[in-house]
Write a protein that holds these residues in place. Structure first.
Motif, short mmCIF file in Angstrom:
data_model
loop_
_atom_site.label_atom_id
_atom_site.label_comp_id
_atom_site.label_asym_id
_atom_site.label_seq_id
_atom_site.Cartn_x
_atom_site.Cartn_y
_atom_site.Cartn_z
N ILE A 1 29.73 31.08 34.05
CA ILE A 1 31.18 30.97 34.24
C ILE A 1 31.74 32.38 34.43
CG2 ILE A 1 33.38 30.30 33.20
CD1 ILE A 1 31.82 28.21 31.57
N ALA A 2 32.50 32.55 35.50
CA ALA A 2 33.19 33.82 35.75
C ALA A 2 34.66 33.50 35.94
CB ALA A 2 32.65 34.50 37.01
N SER A 3 35.52 34.32 35.36
CA SER A 3 36.96 34.12 35.57
C SER A 3 37.64 35.47 35.61
CB SER A 3 37.56 33.24 34.48
OG SER A 3 37.47 33.87 33.23
N SER A 4 38.70 35.55 36.37
CA SER A 4 39.50 36.76 36.44
C SER A 4 40.95 36.37 36.60
CB SER A 4 39.03 37.66 37.58
OG SER A 4 39.02 36.96 38.80
N SER A 5 41.82 37.21 36.06
CA SER A 5 43.26 36.93 36.14
C SER A 5 44.03 38.23 35.97
CB SER A 5 43.68 35.92 35.08
OG SER A 5 43.41 36.44 33.79
N ILE A 6 45.28 38.18 36.34
CA ILE A 6 46.16 39.32 36.15
C ILE A 6 46.89 39.11 34.83
CG2 ILE A 6 48.24 40.44 37.01
CD1 ILE A 6 47.22 39.91 39.82
N GLU A 7 46.76 40.09 33.94
CA GLU A 7 47.34 39.98 32.60
C GLU A 7 48.37 41.09 32.41
OE1 GLU A 7 46.52 37.55 30.49
OE2 GLU A 7 44.91 36.77 31.75
N THR A 8 49.56 40.73 31.98
CA THR A 8 50.56 41.74 31.66
C THR A 8 50.31 42.26 30.25
OG1 THR A 8 52.08 40.04 30.90
CG2 THR A 8 52.31 40.75 33.18
N ALA A 9 50.83 43.46 29.99
CA ALA A 9 50.57 44.09 28.69
C ALA A 9 51.81 44.83 28.21
CB ALA A 9 49.40 45.05 28.81
N GLY B 1 49.91 46.22 33.22
CA GLY B 1 48.86 45.36 32.69
C GLY B 1 47.53 45.66 33.34
N ALA B 2 46.67 44.64 33.44
CA ALA B 2 45.32 44.83 33.94
C ALA B 2 44.82 43.59 34.64
CB ALA B 2 44.38 45.15 32.78
N VAL B 3 43.80 43.79 35.47
CA VAL B 3 43.03 42.66 35.97
C VAL B 3 41.95 42.41 34.93
CG1 VAL B 3 41.54 41.78 37.79
CG2 VAL B 3 43.49 43.21 38.38
N SER B 4 41.97 41.24 34.34
CA SER B 4 41.03 40.88 33.29
C SER B 4 39.88 40.07 33.90
CB SER B 4 41.76 40.05 32.24
OG SER B 4 40.88 39.60 31.26
N ARG B 5 38.65 40.42 33.56
CA ARG B 5 37.48 39.72 34.09
C ARG B 5 36.58 39.27 32.94
NH1 ARG B 5 38.34 41.19 39.16
NH2 ARG B 5 38.84 43.32 39.70
N SER B 6 35.99 38.10 33.09
CA SER B 6 35.13 37.53 32.06
C SER B 6 33.93 36.86 32.71
CB SER B 6 35.93 36.50 31.25
OG SER B 6 35.08 35.80 30.38
N TYR B 7 32.74 37.09 32.14
CA TYR B 7 31.50 36.50 32.63
C TYR B 7 30.76 35.91 31.44
CZ TYR B 7 32.74 39.79 36.28
OH TYR B 7 33.44 40.50 37.22
N ARG B 8 30.23 34.69 31.61
CA ARG B 8 29.53 34.03 30.51
C ARG B 8 28.31 33.29 31.05
NH1 ARG B 8 31.73 30.81 25.46
NH2 ARG B 8 30.01 29.41 25.09
N LEU B 9 27.19 33.48 30.38
CA LEU B 9 25.96 32.76 30.69
C LEU B 9 25.57 31.98 29.46
CD1 LEU B 9 23.70 32.25 32.77
CD2 LEU B 9 22.49 34.19 31.74
N SER B 10 25.38 30.67 29.60
CA SER B 10 25.03 29.86 28.44
C SER B 10 23.85 28.94 28.76
CB SER B 10 26.23 29.03 27.96
OG SER B 10 26.61 28.11 28.94
#
Length: 155
Positions: free
Chosen positions: A52-60, A67-76
């Protein structure tokens, strides 16, 4: 794009560009490539491998950064040893690189899961998760170990 190579290999993939600007002229916009995916491979009917990979624009609320571009990667990986016992493990990595700021946050997680099904509607589970949060702001860094035990009842 949604695809299905076979009953054992399928998923969704999307790729795009995201941008968010502020009403303040002195703040740089958050912009970057956005990639999302959910790819499933079942090497056997009782084993599931998922990416699963996801990315989004997050305000801070950081100084001088929208803010930042937030990225997430998961292997299960999950395996059903019997119909009623499912064991799994996962590894995930998340990052947020803030615009116009030296702040970069990263999170690494590893986990193990066990679930025992009494029937299709009721199960007990346990999960262990280890988290390492790293940042260019050294006062924000931490390490965490979490154990959860519970019961699920589905309708």
């Amino acid at each position: 794009m949604t695809y299905s190579v076979s009953d054992a290999f399928y998923g969704d993939i999307s790729l795009g560009w995201g941008e968010q600007t502020s009403i303040a002229d002195d703040t740089a916009p958050i912009e970057g490539v956005l990639f999302n995916a959910d790819i499933v491979w079942m090497p056997t009917p009782m084993t599931l491998v998922e990416f699963i990979a996801s990315s989004s624009i997050e305000t801070a609320n950081t100084v001088d950064s929208l803010g930042a571009v937030s990225r997430s990667y998961r292997l299960s990986l999950q395996h059903a040893f019997w119909r009623y016992l499912v064991v799994g493990g996962y590894l995930s990595y998340e990052t947020a690189d803030y615009v116009d700021n030296e702040l970069v946050d990263e999170r690494l997680r590893e986990g193990l899961t066990f679930e025992y099904f009494f029937n299709p509607n009721m199960s007990v589970y346990t999960r262990y998760e280890h988290t390492d949060f790293m940042s260019t702001d050294r006062f924000s860094e931490y390490t965490e170990n979490e154990v959860r035990v519970g019961m699920r009842i589905r309708n």
